[in-house]
Design an enzyme around this catalytic site. Sequence first.
Site, PDB file in Angstrom:
ATOM      1  N   GLU A   1       0.996  -1.255  -0.031  1.00 45.34           N
ATOM      2  CA  GLU A   1      -0.102   0.025  -0.031  1.00 45.34           C
ATOM      3  C   GLU A   1       0.892   1.332   0.106  1.00 45.34           C
ATOM      4  O   GLU A   1       0.631   1.951   0.922  1.00 45.34           O
ATOM      5  CB  GLU A   1      -0.940   0.004   1.222  1.00 45.34           C
ATOM      6  CG  GLU A   1      -1.865  -1.268   1.050  1.00 45.34           C
ATOM      7  CD  GLU A   1      -3.053  -0.954   2.047  1.00 45.34           C
ATOM      8  OE1 GLU A   1      -2.705  -0.370   3.238  1.00 45.34           O
ATOM      9  OE2 GLU A   1      -3.979  -1.631   2.014  1.00 45.34           O
TER      10      GLU A   1
ATOM     11  N   GLU B   1      -5.620  -8.179  -0.871  1.00 47.34           N
ATOM     12  CA  GLU B   1      -6.381  -7.966   0.328  1.00 47.34           C
ATOM     13  C   GLU B   1      -7.622  -7.528   0.044  1.00 47.34           C
ATOM     14  O   GLU B   1      -7.978  -6.700  -0.668  1.00 47.34           O
ATOM     15  CB  GLU B   1      -5.541  -6.786   1.229  1.00 47.34           C
ATOM     16  CG  GLU B   1      -4.494  -7.298   1.897  1.00 47.34           C
ATOM     17  CD  GLU B   1      -3.965  -5.917   2.713  1.00 47.34           C
ATOM     18  OE1 GLU B   1      -4.779  -5.399   3.393  1.00 47.34           O
ATOM     19  OE2 GLU B   1      -2.502  -5.820   2.721  1.00 47.34           O
TER      20      GLU B   1
HETATM   21  C1  BG6 Z   1      -4.272  -2.941   4.953  1.00 48.22           C
HETATM   22  C2  BG6 Z   1      -3.026  -3.373   5.396  1.00 48.22           C
HETATM   23  O1  BG6 Z   1      -4.351  -1.470   4.958  1.00 48.22           O
HETATM   24  O2  BG6 Z   1      -5.603  -3.078   5.795  1.00 48.22           O
HETATM   25  C3  BG6 Z   1      -2.904  -4.233   6.415  1.00 48.22           C
HETATM   26  O3  BG6 Z   1      -2.289  -3.729   4.212  1.00 48.22           O
HETATM   27  C4  BG6 Z   1      -4.382  -4.333   7.497  1.00 48.22           C
HETATM   28  O4  BG6 Z   1      -1.488  -4.550   7.289  1.00 48.22           O
HETATM   29  C5  BG6 Z   1      -5.412  -4.184   6.512  1.00 48.22           C
HETATM   30  O5  BG6 Z   1      -4.326  -5.070   8.523  1.00 48.22           O
HETATM   31  C6  BG6 Z   1      -6.890  -4.274   7.399  1.00 48.22           C
HETATM   32  O6  BG6 Z   1      -6.845  -3.078   8.268  1.00 48.22           O
HETATM   33  P1  BG6 Z   1      -6.831  -3.143   9.883  1.00 48.22           P
HETATM   34  O7  BG6 Z   1      -6.601  -1.719  10.487  1.00 48.22           O
HETATM   35  O8  BG6 Z   1      -8.496  -3.599   9.741  1.00 48.22           O
HETATM   36  O9  BG6 Z   1      -5.985  -4.126  10.273  1.00 48.22           O
END
Ligand code: BG6
Length: 495
Positions: free
Chosen positions: A203, A392
């Site tokens: 990201e 993701e």
């Molecule tokens: C993304 C990241 O922004 O979102 C991850 O690459 C992160 O590292 C994921 O865990 C989900 O966000 P969060 O804050 O719910 O863990």
Amino acid sequence: MAKFPKDFLWGGATAANQYEGGYNEGNKALTIADVTTSGSHTEPRRIGWVIPETGETGVYKMEFGKPVQFPQGAIPCVMEGEYYPSHQATDFYHHYKEDIALMAEMGFKTFRMSIAWPRIYPDLESEQPNEEGLQFYDDVFDELKKYNIEPLVTMAHFEIPIDLVMKYGGWANRKVVDLFVKFSTTIMNRYKGKVKYWLTFNEINMMEHMQISTIGLMQVNDQLKAEAAYHQFLASALTVKAAREIDPEMQVGMMLAYQPIYGETCDPYDQLLALKIAQEQFLWYADVQVGGQYPNYKLKEYERNGVQLDIRDGELELLKQYACDFLSFSCYGSGVQGTHENGGKASGNGLSGRVNPYLESNAWGWATDPECLRIALNQLYDRYHKPLWIVENGIGWADVLEEDGSVHDDYRISYLQKNIKSMRDAINLDGIPLMGYTMWGCIDLVSAGTGEMKKRYGFVYVDMDDEGKGTLKRYKKDSFYWYKKCIESDGEDLD
Ligand code: BG6
């Protein structure tokens, strides 16, 4: 019935600082994550600081989206009596065999993980990498190989070595490019034949919102941020160049946090605002890292703000020649932007816009929007014409472990049913070349945003709470069996 291609890379995603633990084992040095406390939905995570000359101490609150501003001369430090969730995380370091067996049982074809830079170079300047760190990842890749699971490796996933901040002042310093390229070259050489797919910076555009854990800056302004971004682009291009020399089979992707932005109304000003926000927050990063050149709208913005880049001979050609091979992205939802008075403020991954009344949100205020995956895939493919990979996507939920060891996460199954159908439509109806899908946090891990354990994403529940108490025992959730069935049917059976 529609299916996914046979060679589609189904799997799950993790990051070392949220999953691995073993923060001080095997000669690993500290990262910024290791000095970041946990927080909650309402309370930001914190980093303690000290000013060595005066002895003054304090606490910096990581308020998302607020430019980082530590006092001048302060350096991050560990605070006595605080709990640091990255230290043990959910202990992949000691559970990797068990976890990989669980992934194999679900039928994973790929597993996204990151390599912690200070595990490989605890001393950033050393010419000698740390063999114990290298061996750990060798063991992990060998274990994956046993089950024919293809690793997808992120080189930097919010794992900023603390020395990078203290000794170099973060990515605004050009010297960091060489340090990173030494690291990326070391791991690509070492894991040649074992790792084919790489991502440089997780990201990359999150530097808009959290500068300390992405570019290692303790104070920020437009000039410093522009320099840090330029240095990461250079490091990415040099890494692609090295990959081509080390093994032409290797593919290096960029990793973008993406969300389609909707204009709140058909007022052209709302639409223009949506476009400008998408360009500023997401697209210009991909225009450079995948498209190979700075877009005019960004150069104009730099000109207006008096930002100047130290671009040396041949470097722009380098960015063009060694643009990334594919574009991977995270997508948790969409955003809404408008110019008219109304609408509440929404939460989400990074950018918070207006609340979308057509969508439902989880307890952390992240709205789910399955169709946005198909929209995102179309938008990004039409713009870059490079293969895409959703690395993701997922839903954080306060799952409940029942007495009998079961976890009934029907909300996650229903989320996945809709999100996977949206990708399937993009492939079958729109002809999008989607390489794979790695659901975020496939085995429960620490939340990046809040540092909580409670915000769980996985197919596998890990017994660990927000204070670091728990047995670390793994339990299969209902979604575990659902995903296995989905993969077995090549994404045809989503019931
Ligand atoms: C993304 C990241 O922004 O979102 C991850 O690459 C992160 O590292 C994921 O865990 C989900 O966000 P969060 O804050 O719910 O863990």
